[in-house]
Design an enzyme around this catalytic site. Structure first.
Site, PDB file in Angstrom:
ATOM      1  N   GLU A   1       9.007  46.055  26.416  1.00 16.15           N
ATOM      2  CA  GLU A   1       8.645  45.564  25.730  1.00 16.15           C
ATOM      3  C   GLU A   1       9.468  44.462  24.384  1.00 16.15           C
ATOM      4  OE1 GLU A   1       6.373  48.681  24.985  1.00 16.15           O
ATOM      5  OE2 GLU A   1       5.906  48.883  26.194  1.00 16.15           O
TER       6      GLU A   1
ATOM      7  N   GLY B   1      13.360  47.459  25.257  1.00 11.79           N
ATOM      8  CA  GLY B   1      14.804  47.129  26.421  1.00 11.79           C
ATOM      9  C   GLY B   1      15.671  48.030  26.904  1.00 11.79           C
TER      10      GLY B   1
ATOM     11  N   ILE C   1       9.739  38.801  31.384  1.00  6.62           N
ATOM     12  CA  ILE C   1       9.186  39.540  32.215  1.00  6.62           C
ATOM     13  C   ILE C   1       9.341  38.258  33.330  1.00  6.62           C
ATOM     14  CG2 ILE C   1       7.497  40.330  34.285  1.00  6.62           C
ATOM     15  CD1 ILE C   1       8.152  41.803  31.627  1.00  6.62           C
TER      16      ILE C   1
ATOM     17  N   HIS D   1      38.653  21.266  34.180  1.00  3.21           N
ATOM     18  CA  HIS D   1      37.667  20.174  34.020  1.00  3.21           C
ATOM     19  C   HIS D   1      37.670  19.387  32.656  1.00  3.21           C
ATOM     20  CE1 HIS D   1      36.360  21.544  37.664  1.00  3.21           C
ATOM     21  NE2 HIS D   1      35.756  20.454  38.510  1.00  3.21           N
TER      22      HIS D   1
ATOM     23  N   GLU E   1      19.249  43.207  33.081  1.00  2.00           N
ATOM     24  CA  GLU E   1      19.201  44.637  34.670  1.00  2.00           C
ATOM     25  C   GLU E   1      20.215  45.585  33.993  1.00  2.00           C
ATOM     26  OE1 GLU E   1      18.426  44.323  38.227  1.00  2.00           O
ATOM     27  OE2 GLU E   1      16.896  42.236  37.923  1.00  2.00           O
TER      28      GLU E   1
HETATM   29  C1  LIG Z   1      15.853  35.999  31.983  1.00  3.93           C
HETATM   30  C2  LIG Z   1      15.620  37.974  31.611  1.00  3.93           C
HETATM   31  C3  LIG Z   1      14.968  38.347  32.480  1.00  3.93           C
HETATM   32  C4  LIG Z   1      14.249  39.569  32.385  1.00  3.93           C
HETATM   33  N1  LIG Z   1      13.615  39.966  33.358  1.00  3.93           N
HETATM   34  C5  LIG Z   1      13.351  41.244  33.571  1.00  3.93           C
HETATM   35  C6  LIG Z   1      11.775  41.468  34.472  1.00  3.93           C
HETATM   36  O1  LIG Z   1      11.762  40.497  35.296  1.00  3.93           O
HETATM   37  N2  LIG Z   1      11.270  42.883  33.624  1.00  3.93           N
HETATM   38  C7  LIG Z   1      11.477  43.117  32.273  1.00  3.93           C
HETATM   39  O2  LIG Z   1      10.626  44.971  32.432  1.00  3.93           O
HETATM   40  N3  LIG Z   1      12.502  43.118  31.795  1.00  3.93           N
HETATM   41  C8  LIG Z   1      13.429  42.192  32.108  1.00  3.93           C
HETATM   42  N4  LIG Z   1      13.698  41.919  30.920  1.00  3.93           N
HETATM   43  C9  LIG Z   1      14.682  42.004  30.139  1.00  3.93           C
HETATM   44  C10 LIG Z   1      15.889  42.590  29.676  1.00  3.93           C
HETATM   45  O3  LIG Z   1      16.001  43.248  31.277  1.00  3.93           O
HETATM   46  C11 LIG Z   1      16.422  43.550  28.812  1.00  3.93           C
HETATM   47  O4  LIG Z   1      16.610  42.354  28.176  1.00  3.93           O
HETATM   48  C12 LIG Z   1      17.527  43.690  29.140  1.00  3.93           C
HETATM   49  O5  LIG Z   1      17.315  45.525  29.181  1.00  3.93           O
HETATM   50  C13 LIG Z   1      18.066  44.340  27.118  1.00  3.93           C
HETATM   51  O6  LIG Z   1      16.881  44.839  26.007  1.00  3.93           O
HETATM   52  P1  LIG Z   1      16.688  44.285  24.846  1.00  3.93           P
HETATM   53  O7  LIG Z   1      16.947  42.711  25.276  1.00  3.93           O
HETATM   54  O8  LIG Z   1      15.798  44.407  24.293  1.00  3.93           O
HETATM   55  O9  LIG Z   1      18.112  44.567  23.830  1.00  3.93           O
HETATM   56  P2  LIG Z   1      18.388  45.315  23.102  1.00  3.93           P
HETATM   57  O10 LIG Z   1      18.062  46.676  23.920  1.00  3.93           O
HETATM   58  O11 LIG Z   1      17.046  45.482  21.818  1.00  3.93           O
HETATM   59  O12 LIG Z   1      19.500  45.888  23.072  1.00  3.93           O
HETATM   60  C14 LIG Z   1      20.379  45.082  21.607  1.00  3.93           C
HETATM   61  C15 LIG Z   1      21.969  44.402  21.754  1.00  3.93           C
HETATM   62  O13 LIG Z   1      22.228  46.484  21.329  1.00  3.93           O
HETATM   63  C16 LIG Z   1      23.142  46.595  22.552  1.00  3.93           C
HETATM   64  N5  LIG Z   1      22.862  48.174  22.764  1.00  3.93           N
HETATM   65  C17 LIG Z   1      21.636  48.999  22.704  1.00  3.93           C
HETATM   66  N6  LIG Z   1      21.969  49.928  22.799  1.00  3.93           N
HETATM   67  C18 LIG Z   1      22.743  50.576  23.073  1.00  3.93           C
HETATM   68  C19 LIG Z   1      23.621  51.609  22.483  1.00  3.93           C
HETATM   69  N7  LIG Z   1      23.356  53.005  23.197  1.00  3.93           N
HETATM   70  N8  LIG Z   1      24.499  51.502  22.826  1.00  3.93           N
HETATM   71  C20 LIG Z   1      25.998  50.323  22.390  1.00  3.93           C
HETATM   72  N9  LIG Z   1      25.298  48.838  22.210  1.00  3.93           N
HETATM   73  C21 LIG Z   1      23.676  49.148  22.583  1.00  3.93           C
HETATM   74  C22 LIG Z   1      22.731  45.965  24.346  1.00  3.93           C
HETATM   75  O14 LIG Z   1      23.129  46.207  24.904  1.00  3.93           O
HETATM   76  C23 LIG Z   1      22.511  44.682  23.279  1.00  3.93           C
HETATM   77  O15 LIG Z   1      24.066  43.964  23.023  1.00  3.93           O
HETATM   78  C24 LIG Z   1      14.759  40.661  31.293  1.00  3.93           C
HETATM   79  C25 LIG Z   1      15.760  39.226  30.356  1.00  3.93           C
HETATM   80  C26 LIG Z   1      15.962  38.267  29.999  1.00  3.93           C
HETATM   81  C27 LIG Z   1      16.759  37.831  28.942  1.00  3.93           C
END
Ligand SMILES: Cc1cc2nc3c(=O)[nH]c(=O)nc-3n(C[C@H](O)[C@H](O)[C@H](O)COP(=O)(O)OP(=O)(O)OC[C@H]3O[C@@H](n4cnc5c(N)ncnc54)[C@H](O)[C@@H]3O)c2cc1C
Length: 391
Positions: free
Chosen positions: A132, A136, A162, A340, A365
Protein backbone atom coordinates in the site's frame (compact mmCIF):
# COMPACT_ATOMS: atom_id res chain seq x y z
CA UNK A 1 28.74 -35.50 0.65
CA UNK A 2 28.59 -32.46 -1.63
CA UNK A 3 27.57 -33.19 -5.20
CA UNK A 4 27.75 -30.31 -7.67
CA UNK A 5 26.55 -32.43 -10.61
CA UNK A 6 23.20 -32.11 -12.35
CA UNK A 7 21.00 -35.10 -13.07
CA UNK A 8 20.51 -36.29 -16.64
CA UNK A 9 16.95 -34.91 -16.56
CA UNK A 10 18.12 -31.51 -15.29
CA UNK A 11 20.75 -31.28 -18.03
CA UNK A 12 18.16 -32.19 -20.67
CA UNK A 13 15.62 -29.66 -19.40
CA UNK A 14 18.24 -26.93 -19.22
CA UNK A 15 19.38 -27.68 -22.79
CA UNK A 16 15.77 -27.67 -24.03
CA UNK A 17 15.08 -24.26 -22.45
CA UNK A 18 18.36 -22.84 -23.75
CA UNK A 19 17.42 -23.88 -27.30
CA UNK A 20 13.89 -22.51 -26.87
CA UNK A 21 15.25 -19.16 -25.68
CA UNK A 22 17.82 -18.98 -28.48
CA UNK A 23 15.48 -20.08 -31.28
CA UNK A 24 12.16 -18.59 -30.25
CA UNK A 25 12.72 -15.62 -27.92
CA UNK A 26 16.08 -14.06 -28.79
CA UNK A 27 15.06 -13.50 -32.44
CA UNK A 28 12.29 -11.20 -31.10
CA UNK A 29 14.70 -9.04 -29.11
CA UNK A 30 15.66 -6.55 -31.82
CA UNK A 31 12.04 -6.06 -32.83
CA UNK A 32 11.06 -5.34 -29.24
CA UNK A 33 13.95 -2.90 -28.79
CA UNK A 34 12.89 -1.14 -32.00
CA UNK A 35 9.28 -0.97 -30.83
CA UNK A 36 10.35 0.38 -27.46
CA UNK A 37 12.52 3.04 -29.10
CA UNK A 38 9.37 4.01 -31.04
CA UNK A 39 7.46 4.46 -27.79
CA UNK A 40 5.50 1.16 -27.73
CA UNK A 41 4.71 -0.60 -24.46
CA UNK A 42 7.85 -2.40 -23.25
CA UNK A 43 8.45 -6.11 -23.63
CA UNK A 44 6.71 -8.87 -25.54
CA UNK A 45 3.10 -8.20 -26.45
CA UNK A 46 0.25 -10.47 -25.33
CA UNK A 47 0.08 -12.29 -28.68
CA UNK A 48 3.80 -13.03 -28.61
CA UNK A 49 3.59 -14.38 -25.06
CA UNK A 50 0.57 -16.53 -25.94
CA UNK A 51 2.29 -17.87 -29.06
CA UNK A 52 5.47 -18.75 -27.18
CA UNK A 53 3.52 -20.47 -24.41
CA UNK A 54 1.52 -22.53 -26.87
CA UNK A 55 4.68 -23.51 -28.71
CA UNK A 56 6.29 -24.66 -25.47
CA UNK A 57 3.14 -26.51 -24.53
CA UNK A 58 3.37 -28.59 -27.70
CA UNK A 59 6.61 -29.94 -26.22
CA UNK A 60 4.79 -30.56 -22.91
CA UNK A 61 6.59 -27.62 -21.35
CA UNK A 62 3.78 -26.31 -19.20
CA UNK A 63 3.41 -25.61 -15.49
CA UNK A 64 7.05 -25.85 -14.43
CA UNK A 65 6.30 -26.11 -10.70
CA UNK A 66 2.60 -26.90 -10.94
CA UNK A 67 1.92 -30.33 -9.40
CA UNK A 68 1.46 -33.18 -11.86
CA UNK A 69 -2.10 -33.82 -10.62
CA UNK A 70 -2.97 -30.29 -11.87
CA UNK A 71 -1.45 -30.98 -15.29
CA UNK A 72 1.94 -29.42 -14.56
CA UNK A 73 5.50 -30.73 -14.65
CA UNK A 74 5.87 -30.69 -10.87
CA UNK A 75 9.58 -29.91 -11.11
CA UNK A 76 11.81 -29.43 -8.09
CA UNK A 77 13.22 -26.06 -7.02
CA UNK A 78 16.75 -26.71 -8.33
CA UNK A 79 15.39 -27.49 -11.80
CA UNK A 80 13.12 -24.45 -11.62
CA UNK A 81 16.16 -22.29 -10.81
CA UNK A 82 18.05 -23.74 -13.78
CA UNK A 83 15.08 -22.94 -16.03
CA UNK A 84 14.83 -19.42 -14.66
CA UNK A 85 18.52 -18.78 -15.31
CA UNK A 86 18.07 -19.90 -18.92
CA UNK A 87 15.06 -17.61 -19.33
CA UNK A 88 17.18 -14.81 -17.88
CA UNK A 89 19.57 -15.05 -20.82
CA UNK A 90 17.12 -12.89 -22.73
CA UNK A 91 16.15 -9.50 -21.34
CA UNK A 92 12.57 -10.12 -22.49
CA UNK A 93 10.50 -11.20 -19.51
CA UNK A 94 8.83 -14.49 -20.36
CA UNK A 95 7.35 -17.19 -18.17
CA UNK A 96 6.06 -20.54 -19.35
CA UNK A 97 2.30 -21.03 -19.01
CA UNK A 98 0.45 -23.35 -16.66
CA UNK A 99 1.41 -21.63 -13.41
CA UNK A 100 -0.63 -20.20 -10.56
CA UNK A 101 0.28 -18.34 -7.35
CA UNK A 102 1.46 -20.93 -4.83
CA UNK A 103 -1.12 -19.80 -2.25
CA UNK A 104 -4.01 -20.38 -4.68
CA UNK A 105 -3.48 -24.08 -4.00
CA UNK A 106 -5.04 -23.36 -0.57
CA UNK A 107 -8.31 -22.70 -2.40
CA UNK A 108 -11.30 -24.86 -1.45
CA UNK A 109 -13.00 -27.05 -4.05
CA UNK A 110 -15.34 -24.36 -5.35
CA UNK A 111 -12.57 -21.72 -5.42
CA UNK A 112 -10.30 -24.13 -7.26
CA UNK A 113 -12.88 -24.37 -10.06
CA UNK A 114 -13.33 -20.60 -10.29
CA UNK A 115 -9.80 -19.36 -9.67
CA UNK A 116 -7.04 -21.95 -9.48
CA UNK A 117 -7.83 -24.11 -12.52
CA UNK A 118 -8.62 -21.20 -14.90
CA UNK A 119 -5.37 -19.51 -13.77
CA UNK A 120 -3.35 -22.63 -14.51
CA UNK A 121 -5.03 -22.98 -17.91
CA UNK A 122 -4.36 -19.30 -18.71
CA UNK A 123 -8.04 -18.30 -19.02
CA UNK A 124 -7.83 -16.02 -15.97
CA UNK A 125 -5.03 -13.85 -14.62
CA UNK A 126 -4.38 -13.01 -10.99
CA UNK A 127 -2.44 -10.33 -9.17
CA UNK A 128 -1.01 -10.38 -5.65
CA UNK A 129 -1.92 -7.20 -3.77
CA UNK A 130 -0.45 -6.47 -0.36
CA UNK A 131 1.69 -3.31 -0.78
CA UNK A 132 0.00 0.00 0.00
CA UNK A 133 1.16 3.61 -0.28
CA UNK A 134 1.91 3.52 3.47
CA UNK A 135 3.07 -0.10 3.77
CA UNK A 136 5.80 -1.71 1.64
CA UNK A 137 8.70 -3.27 3.54
CA UNK A 138 6.59 -2.98 6.66
CA UNK A 139 3.78 -5.11 5.26
CA UNK A 140 2.26 -5.51 8.71
CA UNK A 141 1.29 -1.84 8.51
CA UNK A 142 -1.39 -2.37 5.85
CA UNK A 143 -4.55 -0.34 6.39
CA UNK A 144 -6.95 -1.70 3.74
CA UNK A 145 -9.98 -2.73 5.72
CA UNK A 146 -12.57 -5.47 5.19
CA UNK A 147 -15.76 -5.39 7.25
CA UNK A 148 -18.35 -8.16 7.34
CA UNK A 149 -21.85 -7.16 6.19
CA UNK A 150 -24.25 -10.11 6.21
CA UNK A 151 -22.78 -12.80 4.00
CA UNK A 152 -20.39 -10.39 2.29
CA UNK A 153 -17.15 -8.59 3.09
CA UNK A 154 -16.82 -4.93 2.14
CA UNK A 155 -13.28 -3.89 1.24
CA UNK A 156 -11.95 -0.33 1.30
CA UNK A 157 -8.38 0.73 0.67
CA UNK A 158 -5.63 1.32 -1.85
CA UNK A 159 -2.92 -1.01 -3.08
CA UNK A 160 0.12 0.09 -5.03
CA UNK A 161 2.90 -1.34 -7.24
CA UNK A 162 0.82 -4.41 -8.03
CA UNK A 163 2.42 -6.45 -10.83
CA UNK A 164 -0.17 -7.40 -13.44
CA UNK A 165 -2.76 -5.24 -11.69
CA UNK A 166 -4.04 -3.70 -14.91
CA UNK A 167 -4.35 -7.05 -16.68
CA UNK A 168 -5.66 -9.19 -13.82
CA UNK A 169 -9.15 -10.71 -13.83
CA UNK A 170 -9.03 -11.10 -10.06
CA UNK A 171 -6.85 -9.95 -7.16
CA UNK A 172 -5.52 -11.82 -4.16
CA UNK A 173 -6.02 -8.84 -1.92
CA UNK A 174 -5.00 -8.58 1.73
CA UNK A 175 -7.06 -6.53 4.14
CA UNK A 176 -7.35 -6.03 7.89
CA UNK A 177 -10.36 -7.86 9.30
CA UNK A 178 -9.45 -7.37 12.97
CA UNK A 179 -7.48 -4.18 13.73
CA UNK A 180 -6.76 -5.32 17.31
CA UNK A 181 -4.95 -8.42 16.10
CA UNK A 182 -3.43 -6.85 12.96
CA UNK A 183 -0.98 -9.16 11.16
CA UNK A 184 -1.10 -11.65 14.06
CA UNK A 185 -4.50 -13.10 13.20
CA UNK A 186 -6.33 -10.03 11.91
CA UNK A 187 -5.43 -9.94 8.20
CA UNK A 188 -7.42 -11.91 5.62
CA UNK A 189 -6.81 -12.75 1.96
CA UNK A 190 -9.76 -12.26 -0.41
CA UNK A 191 -10.28 -13.38 -3.98
CA UNK A 192 -11.72 -10.23 -5.53
CA UNK A 193 -13.00 -10.41 -9.11
CA UNK A 194 -12.48 -7.32 -11.23
CA UNK A 195 -16.27 -7.29 -11.73
CA UNK A 196 -16.65 -6.67 -8.01
CA UNK A 197 -15.65 -3.10 -8.79
CA UNK A 198 -12.00 -2.43 -7.94
CA UNK A 199 -10.17 -0.16 -10.35
CA UNK A 200 -6.57 -0.07 -11.57
CA UNK A 201 -4.19 2.59 -12.89
CA UNK A 202 -0.78 1.81 -14.44
CA UNK A 203 2.41 3.15 -12.83
CA UNK A 204 5.20 4.07 -15.22
CA UNK A 205 8.63 2.79 -14.19
CA UNK A 206 12.20 2.93 -15.49
CA UNK A 207 12.07 -0.76 -16.47
CA UNK A 208 9.86 -3.18 -18.35
CA UNK A 209 7.30 -3.58 -15.61
CA UNK A 210 4.15 -1.53 -15.42
CA UNK A 211 2.67 -2.31 -12.01
CA UNK A 212 -0.64 -0.79 -11.00
CA UNK A 213 -2.30 1.04 -8.18
CA UNK A 214 -5.62 -0.53 -7.21
CA UNK A 215 -8.52 1.19 -5.50
CA UNK A 216 -11.09 -0.74 -3.47
CA UNK A 217 -13.98 1.57 -2.74
CA UNK A 218 -16.74 -0.37 -0.99
CA UNK A 219 -15.93 -3.50 -3.00
CA UNK A 220 -18.19 -6.38 -1.94
CA UNK A 221 -17.02 -9.98 -2.07
CA UNK A 222 -18.99 -13.00 -0.85
CA UNK A 223 -17.69 -14.78 2.25
CA UNK A 224 -17.02 -17.79 0.00
CA UNK A 225 -14.16 -15.72 -1.47
CA UNK A 226 -11.97 -15.80 1.61
CA UNK A 227 -8.79 -17.68 0.69
CA UNK A 228 -7.76 -19.95 3.55
CA UNK A 229 -9.09 -18.85 6.93
CA UNK A 230 -10.33 -15.48 8.12
CA UNK A 231 -7.44 -13.83 10.00
CA UNK A 232 -4.72 -16.07 8.57
CA UNK A 233 -3.97 -13.94 5.52
CA UNK A 234 -0.62 -12.60 6.64
CA UNK A 235 0.85 -16.11 6.78
CA UNK A 236 -0.40 -16.67 3.21
CA UNK A 237 1.23 -13.42 2.09
CA UNK A 238 4.55 -14.49 3.61
CA UNK A 239 4.24 -17.89 1.91
CA UNK A 240 3.67 -16.17 -1.43
CA UNK A 241 6.66 -13.86 -0.99
CA UNK A 242 8.98 -16.49 0.47
CA UNK A 243 8.37 -19.41 -1.82
CA UNK A 244 10.24 -18.35 -4.89
CA UNK A 245 12.69 -15.71 -3.72
CA UNK A 246 15.62 -17.72 -5.13
CA UNK A 247 14.06 -17.48 -8.61
CA UNK A 248 14.70 -13.72 -8.84
CA UNK A 249 18.51 -13.93 -8.55
CA UNK A 250 18.37 -17.08 -10.73
CA UNK A 251 16.95 -15.00 -13.57
CA UNK A 252 19.56 -12.28 -13.02
CA UNK A 253 22.25 -14.95 -13.18
CA UNK A 254 21.28 -15.83 -16.77
CA UNK A 255 21.37 -12.17 -17.81
CA UNK A 256 24.82 -11.71 -16.27
CA UNK A 257 26.14 -14.80 -18.05
CA UNK A 258 24.92 -13.55 -21.41
CA UNK A 259 26.27 -10.04 -20.88
CA UNK A 260 29.64 -11.39 -19.77
CA UNK A 261 29.89 -13.49 -22.93
CA UNK A 262 28.88 -10.46 -25.04
CA UNK A 263 31.59 -8.42 -23.29
CA UNK A 264 34.26 -11.08 -23.80
CA UNK A 265 33.42 -11.19 -27.52
CA UNK A 266 33.39 -7.40 -27.77
CA UNK A 267 36.66 -6.99 -25.87
CA UNK A 268 38.38 -9.32 -28.30
CA UNK A 269 37.30 -7.38 -31.37
CA UNK A 270 37.34 -3.78 -30.15
CA UNK A 271 40.78 -2.29 -30.66
CA UNK A 272 42.31 0.84 -29.14
CA UNK A 273 45.90 2.05 -29.27
CA UNK A 274 46.87 -0.81 -31.56
CA UNK A 275 45.52 -3.72 -29.48
CA UNK A 276 42.26 -5.41 -28.54
CA UNK A 277 40.91 -3.99 -25.29
CA UNK A 278 40.86 -7.61 -24.04
CA UNK A 279 44.66 -7.27 -23.77
CA UNK A 280 44.29 -4.61 -21.06
CA UNK A 281 44.41 -5.60 -17.43
CA UNK A 282 41.66 -3.09 -16.60
CA UNK A 283 39.28 -4.99 -18.89
CA UNK A 284 40.49 -8.42 -17.79
CA UNK A 285 39.85 -7.58 -14.17
CA UNK A 286 36.27 -6.57 -14.93
CA UNK A 287 35.82 -9.90 -16.74
CA UNK A 288 37.47 -11.88 -13.92
CA UNK A 289 35.54 -10.18 -11.11
CA UNK A 290 32.26 -10.70 -12.96
CA UNK A 291 32.97 -14.38 -13.64
CA UNK A 292 33.88 -14.91 -9.96
CA UNK A 293 30.68 -13.25 -8.78
CA UNK A 294 28.55 -15.13 -11.32
CA UNK A 295 29.92 -18.45 -10.06
CA UNK A 296 29.35 -17.42 -6.43
CA UNK A 297 25.80 -16.39 -7.29
CA UNK A 298 25.14 -19.71 -9.05
CA UNK A 299 26.13 -21.62 -5.92
CA UNK A 300 24.05 -19.40 -3.63
CA UNK A 301 20.97 -19.73 -5.84
CA UNK A 302 21.30 -23.50 -6.21
CA UNK A 303 21.99 -23.91 -2.50
CA UNK A 304 18.83 -21.97 -1.61
CA UNK A 305 16.82 -24.03 -4.13
CA UNK A 306 18.32 -27.25 -2.78
CA UNK A 307 17.23 -26.27 0.72
CA UNK A 308 13.69 -25.77 -0.57
CA UNK A 309 13.77 -29.25 -2.13
CA UNK A 310 15.04 -30.74 1.12
CA UNK A 311 12.09 -29.23 2.96
CA UNK A 312 14.49 -27.20 5.13
CA UNK A 313 13.87 -23.70 6.38
CA UNK A 314 15.38 -21.92 3.37
CA UNK A 315 14.63 -18.31 4.34
CA UNK A 316 18.20 -17.45 5.36
CA UNK A 317 19.72 -18.97 2.21
CA UNK A 318 17.07 -17.32 0.02
CA UNK A 319 17.72 -13.91 1.55
CA UNK A 320 21.47 -14.30 1.00
CA UNK A 321 20.94 -15.32 -2.64
CA UNK A 322 18.50 -12.46 -3.27
CA UNK A 323 20.77 -9.86 -1.61
CA UNK A 324 23.94 -11.04 -3.33
CA UNK A 325 22.16 -11.42 -6.67
CA UNK A 326 20.66 -7.94 -6.55
CA UNK A 327 23.86 -6.20 -5.55
CA UNK A 328 26.22 -8.16 -7.80
CA UNK A 329 24.00 -8.21 -10.89
CA UNK A 330 23.87 -4.42 -10.71
CA UNK A 331 27.65 -4.19 -10.38
CA UNK A 332 28.14 -6.64 -13.23
CA UNK A 333 25.78 -4.88 -15.66
CA UNK A 334 27.62 -1.64 -14.88
CA UNK A 335 30.97 -3.25 -15.75
CA UNK A 336 29.55 -4.79 -18.92
CA UNK A 337 28.33 -1.38 -20.00
CA UNK A 338 31.80 0.02 -19.24
CA UNK A 339 33.49 -2.61 -21.41
CA UNK A 340 31.17 -1.70 -24.30
CA UNK A 341 31.96 2.00 -23.94
CA UNK A 342 29.55 4.35 -25.75
CA UNK A 343 27.84 1.43 -27.49
CA UNK A 344 26.86 0.01 -24.12
CA UNK A 345 25.00 3.20 -23.30
CA UNK A 346 22.94 3.18 -26.51
CA UNK A 347 19.56 1.59 -27.07
CA UNK A 348 21.01 -0.41 -29.98
CA UNK A 349 22.27 -2.99 -27.47
CA UNK A 350 20.24 -4.52 -24.65
CA UNK A 351 22.75 -3.64 -21.91
CA UNK A 352 21.15 -0.32 -20.96
CA UNK A 353 17.81 -2.10 -20.77
CA UNK A 354 19.21 -4.73 -18.45
CA UNK A 355 20.81 -1.90 -16.48
CA UNK A 356 17.38 -0.36 -15.89
CA UNK A 357 15.56 -3.65 -15.29
CA UNK A 358 18.07 -5.21 -12.91
CA UNK A 359 17.79 -2.24 -10.59
CA UNK A 360 14.38 -3.53 -9.55
CA UNK A 361 15.95 -6.66 -8.08
CA UNK A 362 17.31 -4.56 -5.21
CA UNK A 363 13.84 -3.22 -4.44
CA UNK A 364 10.95 -5.62 -4.93
CA UNK A 365 10.07 -8.78 -2.98
CA UNK A 366 12.19 -7.49 -0.11
CA UNK A 367 14.72 -4.67 -0.56
CA UNK A 368 18.45 -5.18 0.05
CA UNK A 369 18.02 -3.63 3.48
CA UNK A 370 15.20 -6.00 4.39
CA UNK A 371 17.27 -9.03 3.29
CA UNK A 372 20.15 -7.75 5.43
CA UNK A 373 17.76 -7.32 8.31
CA UNK A 374 16.58 -10.94 7.94
CA UNK A 375 20.13 -12.30 7.66
CA UNK A 376 21.42 -10.34 10.65
CA UNK A 377 18.39 -11.20 12.79
CA UNK A 378 18.74 -14.90 12.01
CA UNK A 379 22.29 -14.77 13.36
CA UNK A 380 21.64 -12.42 16.27
CA UNK A 381 18.65 -14.46 17.46
CA UNK A 382 20.51 -17.76 17.02
CA UNK A 383 18.15 -19.16 14.37
CA UNK A 384 21.24 -19.75 12.22
CA UNK A 385 24.80 -20.33 13.41
CA UNK A 386 27.74 -18.83 11.55
CA UNK A 387 29.34 -21.47 9.33
CA UNK A 388 26.59 -24.05 9.85
CA UNK A 389 24.49 -23.48 6.75
CA UNK A 390 25.53 -26.86 5.24
CA UNK A 391 24.23 -28.91 8.17
C1 LIG B 1 7.97 -2.94 -10.24
C2 LIG B 1 7.44 -3.34 -8.91
C3 LIG B 1 6.58 -4.43 -8.81
C4 LIG B 1 6.02 -4.79 -7.57
N1 LIG B 1 5.10 -5.81 -7.52
C5 LIG B 1 4.38 -6.01 -6.38
C6 LIG B 1 3.28 -6.92 -6.34
O1 LIG B 1 2.97 -7.60 -7.32
N2 LIG B 1 2.54 -7.00 -5.21
C7 LIG B 1 2.83 -6.27 -4.09
O2 LIG B 1 2.11 -6.40 -3.10
N3 LIG B 1 3.89 -5.41 -4.08
C8 LIG B 1 4.66 -5.26 -5.19
N4 LIG B 1 5.71 -4.36 -5.21
C9 LIG B 1 6.04 -3.61 -3.99
C10 LIG B 1 7.41 -3.93 -3.43
O3 LIG B 1 7.42 -5.19 -2.84
C11 LIG B 1 7.80 -2.78 -2.47
O4 LIG B 1 8.07 -1.65 -3.28
C12 LIG B 1 8.98 -3.13 -1.63
O5 LIG B 1 8.65 -4.12 -0.68
C13 LIG B 1 9.52 -1.90 -0.88
O6 LIG B 1 8.50 -1.20 -0.26
P1 LIG B 1 8.39 0.40 -0.45
O7 LIG B 1 8.48 0.68 -1.88
O8 LIG B 1 7.18 0.84 0.27
O9 LIG B 1 9.67 0.99 0.27
P2 LIG B 1 9.80 1.31 1.83
O10 LIG B 1 9.38 0.13 2.63
O11 LIG B 1 9.13 2.61 2.11
O12 LIG B 1 11.37 1.49 1.96
C14 LIG B 1 12.06 2.67 1.55
C15 LIG B 1 13.54 2.50 1.86
O13 LIG B 1 13.72 2.29 3.25
C16 LIG B 1 14.39 1.07 3.48
N5 LIG B 1 13.90 0.46 4.71
C17 LIG B 1 12.63 0.19 5.04
N6 LIG B 1 12.56 -0.37 6.26
C18 LIG B 1 13.84 -0.46 6.70
C19 LIG B 1 14.46 -0.97 7.89
N7 LIG B 1 13.75 -1.55 8.87
N8 LIG B 1 15.80 -0.88 8.01
C20 LIG B 1 16.55 -0.32 7.01
N9 LIG B 1 16.03 0.17 5.88
C21 LIG B 1 14.70 0.08 5.72
C22 LIG B 1 14.05 0.20 2.27
O14 LIG B 1 14.99 -0.85 2.11
C23 LIG B 1 14.12 1.23 1.17
O15 LIG B 1 15.46 1.47 0.83
C24 LIG B 1 6.35 -4.04 -6.41
C25 LIG B 1 7.25 -2.96 -6.52
C26 LIG B 1 7.77 -2.61 -7.74
C27 LIG B 1 8.70 -1.43 -7.80
Amino acid sequence: MVDFGLSEEQREIRAWVRTFVEREIMPLENDVLRRERGGAAPGLNADEVRGLRELARKSDFWGVQTPVEYGGMGLDAVTAALIEAELGRTFLTFKFGGEADNILFHADEEQQKRYLLPTISGERRSCFAITEPGAGSDAKAIRARAVKDGSEWVINGEKTFITGGCEADFALVFAVTDPDLGADGGVTCFLADRESGWTSQPIDTMGERRPASLVFDGVRVPEANVLGEVGRGFELAMQWIGKGRYLLPARALGGCERMLQMSIDYAQTRRTFGAAIAERQAIQWMIADSETEIEALRLLVLHAAWQVDQGRDSRHAQSIAKLFGGVKANEIVDRMMQIHGGMGYTRELPIERWYRDLRLLRIFEGTDEIQRRTIARDLLKGRVTVGETLR
